[in-house]
Design an enzyme around this catalytic site. Structure first.
Site, PDB file in Angstrom:
ATOM      1  N   HIS A 129      -2.656  -6.749  -9.585  1.00  0.00           N
ATOM      2  CA  HIS A 129      -3.030  -6.668  -8.171  1.00  0.00           C
ATOM      3  C   HIS A 129      -1.763  -6.823  -7.330  1.00  0.00           C
ATOM      4  O   HIS A 129      -0.837  -7.546  -7.718  1.00  0.00           O
ATOM      5  CB  HIS A 129      -4.042  -7.776  -7.849  1.00  0.00           C
ATOM      6  CG  HIS A 129      -4.615  -7.651  -6.471  1.00  0.00           C
ATOM      7  ND1 HIS A 129      -3.938  -8.077  -5.360  1.00  0.00           N
ATOM      8  CD2 HIS A 129      -5.776  -7.111  -6.035  1.00  0.00           C
ATOM      9  CE1 HIS A 129      -4.680  -7.811  -4.282  1.00  0.00           C
ATOM     10  NE2 HIS A 129      -5.800  -7.231  -4.666  1.00  0.00           N
TER      11      HIS A 129
ATOM     12  N   GLU B 235      -4.839   0.793  -4.887  1.00  0.00           N
ATOM     13  CA  GLU B 235      -4.851  -0.167  -3.786  1.00  0.00           C
ATOM     14  C   GLU B 235      -3.569  -0.009  -2.979  1.00  0.00           C
ATOM     15  O   GLU B 235      -2.561  -0.660  -3.301  1.00  0.00           O
ATOM     16  CB  GLU B 235      -4.917  -1.587  -4.334  1.00  0.00           C
ATOM     17  CG  GLU B 235      -6.137  -1.863  -5.161  1.00  0.00           C
ATOM     18  CD  GLU B 235      -6.678  -3.263  -4.866  1.00  0.00           C
ATOM     19  OE1 GLU B 235      -7.874  -3.378  -4.636  1.00  0.00           O
ATOM     20  OE2 GLU B 235      -5.873  -4.204  -4.823  1.00  0.00           O
TER      21      GLU B 235
HETATM   22  P1  PGA Z   1      -9.621  -6.289   0.992  1.00  0.00           P
HETATM   23  O1  PGA Z   1      -8.942  -6.612  -0.414  1.00  0.00           O
HETATM   24  O2  PGA Z   1     -10.916  -5.581   0.711  1.00  0.00           O
HETATM   25  O3  PGA Z   1      -9.811  -7.620   1.631  1.00  0.00           O
HETATM   26  O4  PGA Z   1      -8.655  -5.420   1.722  1.00  0.00           O
HETATM   27  C1  PGA Z   1      -8.947  -5.678  -1.445  1.00  0.00           C
HETATM   28  C2  PGA Z   1      -8.198  -6.264  -2.629  1.00  0.00           C
HETATM   29  O5  PGA Z   1      -7.122  -6.839  -2.414  1.00  0.00           O
HETATM   30  O6  PGA Z   1      -8.671  -6.208  -3.783  1.00  0.00           O
END
Ligand code: PGA
Length: 260
Positions: A97, A169
Site C-alpha cells: 500500500h 491506487e
Molecule cells: P481512501 O483510501 O478510500 O480513504 O482514499 C484508499 C486506500 O488507501 O486504500
C-alpha cells in the site's frame, strides 16, 4: 466489471477501530448486507483485530485480509507478523500500500518478498501499485506502474500469477494524501489498461486476462458506480468510506446492482 472475473469490494480500515469497535462494526455490516455469489467482500482490520474477527465472521459473507505481513515465516523479528502466523486467520493480504511504501519506506524488494511469502502460505496477495502526483506530472505513470509490477511480481511462479490481485491506487487520489484529487474514470481506465498490458508483457495474455485489477482512491457511494463501470476495473479498495457502515453498505449495494 467483468463477466468472467469476480468483483472484489475491500474495506481497508487502516489503523482505525479498537477490537471492540471492529467487532461491533462487523455485526452491523452482517445485519445490513446480504451476500452475493459473484461479489467478494473483504475486510482488512488492524492485525490485533484479525483473530477475534476470524472467530466472529461468517466466511460466506466476508473474508478477512491483513494489511501487511513480514516475509520470513518465524524468528527474531520483533513487532512483525508472518504469513505463516496469518495463515488460517486471513485469506488475503494487502501488500505495498502506498502508506507502507511512503511512510514506512518499503521497497520493491520488501514487497516482492512479501508477495512470495503470502503465496507460499496460501494467502492471496493484493498488490497495490500507483504513481505519486509528481510522477504523474512528469509523465512517469506508465514507467512507475511497470516498475512496481515487475518489482512486486518477479518472484511469483508462472502457475501462481493468476492468484494475485492488483489494486491501482494513485497516491494523489488517496484521501490521506495532501491535496487529494478525484481520479476521473478515464484516468483510471487508462492506468488499468496499462497495468493489464504490462501484465501481458511480463506474464502472458492468459494471466493478464485472469488477474483482477481493483481501483482504490477516495471511493465514495457517489463515485463507486462510475469506477465500477470503468473498463477493466474488477472492484474497489476502499479506505475512509469503509469506516462508515451506511456508506460501505451503499457501495456494496451499488456493485450488486451493476452485477445483476
Ligand atoms: P481512501 O483510501 O478510500 O480513504 O482514499 C484508499 C486506500 O488507501 O486504500
Amino acid at each position: 466489471m467483468s463477466d468472467t472475473r469476480k468483483t472484489y469490494i475491500i474495506a481497508n480500515w487502516k489503523m482505525n477501530f479498537t477490537v471492540g469497535e471492529a467487532s461491533l462494526f462487523l455485526k452491523k455490516l452482517s445485519d445490513k448486507i446480504t451476500p452475493a455469489r459473484d461479489i467478494q467482500i473483504i475486510l482488512a482490520p488492524s492485525t490485533i483485530a484479525l483473530q477475534p474477527l476470524s472467530l466472529q465472521v461468517n466466511r460466506r459473507e466476508f473474508k478477512l485480509a491483513a494489511q501487511n505481513l513480514y516475509h520470513r515465516d518465524f524468528g527474531a523479528f520483533t513487532g512483525e507478523t508472518s504469513a505463516s502466523q496469518l495463515r488460517g486467520v486471513v485469506d488475503y493480504v494487502i501488500i505495498g500500500h502506498s502508506e507502507r511504501r511512503h511512510i514506512f519506506g518499503e521497497t520493491d524488494k520488501d514487497i516482492r518478498e512479501k508477495v512470495a511469502a503470502s503465496i507460499r502460505n496460501n494467502i492471496t496477495p493484493i498488490l497495490c501499485v500507483g504513481e505519486t502526483d509528481d510522477e504523474r506530472n512528469f509523465g512517469e505513470t506508465d514507467l512507475v506502474l511497470y516498475d512496481q509490477l515487475i518489482g512486486g511480481l518477479s518472484e511469483v511462479a508462472a502457475e501462481d500469477i493468476s492468484k494475485v490481485i492488483i489494486a491501482y491506487e494513485p497516491v494523489w487520489a488517496i484521501s490521506s494524501s495532501k491535496d487529494a484529487k478525484l481520479a476521473s474514470p478515464e484516468e483510471v481506465s487508462d492506468a488499468v489498461r496499462r497495468i493489464r498490458a504490462h501484465l501481458a508483457h511480463l506474464h502472458g495474455e492468459k494471466a493478464a486476462k485472469a488477474i483482477s485489477i481493483l481501483y482504490g482512491g477516495s471511493v465514495s457511494p457517489s463515485s463507486a458506480g462510475s469506477y465500477l463501470m470503468t473498463e477493466g476495473v474488477d472492484g474497489l479498495l476502499i479506505g475512509g468510506a469503509s469506516l462508515i457502515a451506511d456508506q460501505f453498505t451503499d457501495i456494496i449495494n451499488i456493485s450488486k446492482g451493476l452485477k445483476s
